[in-house]
Design an enzyme around this catalytic site. Structure first.
Site, PDB file in Angstrom:
ATOM      1  N   LYS A 165      66.438  50.991  16.638  1.00 49.41           N
ATOM      2  CA  LYS A 165      66.849  52.207  17.691  1.00 49.41           C
ATOM      3  C   LYS A 165      68.016  53.228  16.992  1.00 49.41           C
ATOM      4  CE  LYS A 165      64.031  51.157  20.853  1.00 49.41           C
ATOM      5  NZ  LYS A 165      62.939  52.028  21.098  1.00 49.41           N
ATOM      6  N   LYS A 265      51.805  52.421  25.635  1.00 47.72           N
ATOM      7  CA  LYS A 265      52.365  51.766  26.576  1.00 47.72           C
ATOM      8  C   LYS A 265      51.575  51.685  27.664  1.00 47.72           C
ATOM      9  CE  LYS A 265      57.511  52.642  25.471  1.00 47.72           C
ATOM     10  NZ  LYS A 265      57.090  52.993  23.899  1.00 47.72           N
TER      11      LYS A 265
END
Length: 368
Positions: A165, A265
């Site tokens: 991240k 997703k």
């Protein structure tokens, strides 16, 4: 067979690591998830889950899931749950947009159809094409040293694919990427995921600075046009995530050669029905996929596992075992990680029963 009852539960999912942080200082400590049950007049129930990554990641939020499901639910009572496309049309006619709201209902329909036909979901989604699927581990944003230590811990647990991240200060991110890549064996996959957190200028700086490192660049900027600009400036393999929300987005991106991989997703596109369409377009176009969701527990992880197992290995990139991040067991039958992989049972439908919901009063219930 008819839908006779729809229930929804609010379930808090605390994180084992205490905190999950990503671009622009965003973080979550406890995830607010919604589990939905569709019950039929023949005693068969199907389950689905939707867990937004807080209210600042995508245009979705936890209480919005429950409000949206409660809005849709009365209109589905009496419908045939095995006619999945028809029920999806009903949902779209009642609530415009908000695909994340419809996702747990759609997954629950697939769960019912699997039980009716006595087939596991992966058989209905294309057949089992892999026996196990490789997983990635997301590395929460921290200092370069903290992230390198975190990667070492998850290496010991068997993971070989990592999503770092980034999306913060470019100088810090360059150090983060270099430190973690240096900490990994050469055969491990490293993805630098900015979650759209960089400006175009910042992204251009970062991709130039890491041009000699073996990494993937994921969603550097917020918009499709900005990401396409950065794609054309780097030779690093490129992943798109947040800007792929429907089939039209995917087709445009394929025509523009905008990426090598997408993150698919389930809740972002509206459930398994639409995720399968995007998955199959990627198969035909040769675009690799990470099969995942915005977040979730045992139910979401099980849906991910079924879709991933029915995806050909040649276009499979990774999947996510979100239930291993969370300190909450919803179903003892859910997939569990073995090293850096997971599989799923051959029980009909999802193959799990979220027993935790039986001990908690539902947030609401709609019935005939």
């Amino acid at each position: 067979m008819k839908i006779s009852k729809i229930r929804a539960w609010k379930v808090d999912l605390p994180l084992k690591e205490g905190k999950y942080a990503w671009a622009d200082g965003k973080f979550v400590e406890v995830f607010d998830s919604t589990i939905v049950e569709i019950e039929t007049d023949e005693g068969i129930s199907g389950f689905g889950e939707c867990c937004p990554l807080g209210p600042v990641y995508l245009p979705s939020y936890a209480s919005g899931v429950r409000t949206g499901v409660e809005t849709i639910a009365p209109h589905l009572i009496g419908a045939d749950p095995t006619n999945i496309n028809r029920v999806n049309q009903l949902m779209d006619s009642v609530l415009c947009g908000h695909p994340y709201v419809k996702s747990p209902l759609d997954v629950a329909l697939w769960d019912i159809v699997g039980q009716v036909t006595d087939r596991p979901l992966h058989a209905l989604l294309g057949g089992q094409l892999q026996s196990t699927v490789a997983l990635y581990r997301a590395i929460s944003q921290g200092t370069p040293e903290e992230m390198a230590v975190s990667v070492g811990k998850f290496l010991d647990e068997g993971y070989r694919r990592f999503q770092l991240k980034v999306g913060g200060n470019p100088d810090d991110d360059i150090e983060r990427i270099a430190a973690v890549r240096d900490a990994l064996p050469g055969d491990c996959v490293l993805v630098a995921d900015a979650n759209g957190g960089w400006t175009r200028a910042q992204a251009a700086r970062v991709v130039d600075a890491v041009k000699d490192l073996d990494i993937f660049v994921e969603q550097p900027c917020a918009t499709y046009e900005e990401c396409l600009s950065i794609r054309r400036r780097t030779a690093r393999p490129f992943i798109l995530d947040e800007v792929i929300t429907e089939a039209a987005d995917l087709i445009r991106a394929i025509s523009n050669d905008a990426m090598d991989v997408i993150n698919l997703k389930i809740s972002r596109v509206g459930g398994l029905t639409k995720a399968r369409i995007l998955r199959d377009i990627c198969i035909e176009a040769g675009i690799a996929m990470t099969i995942e969701d915005s977040w979730g527990g045992d139910v979401a992880t099980t849906a991910i596992a079924h879709l991933a197992l029915s995806t050909p290995s040649r276009v499979y990139f990774s999947a996510t075992d979100f239930n291993s991040y969370c300190d909450m067991e919803i179903s003892p039958d859910a997939p569990t990680r073995v090293g850096g992989t997971m599989s799923v049972s051959d029980r009909p439908g999802l193959g799990i029963v979220p027993l935790a919901t039986r001990h908690v009063r539902p947030a609401f219930q709609v019935e005939s």
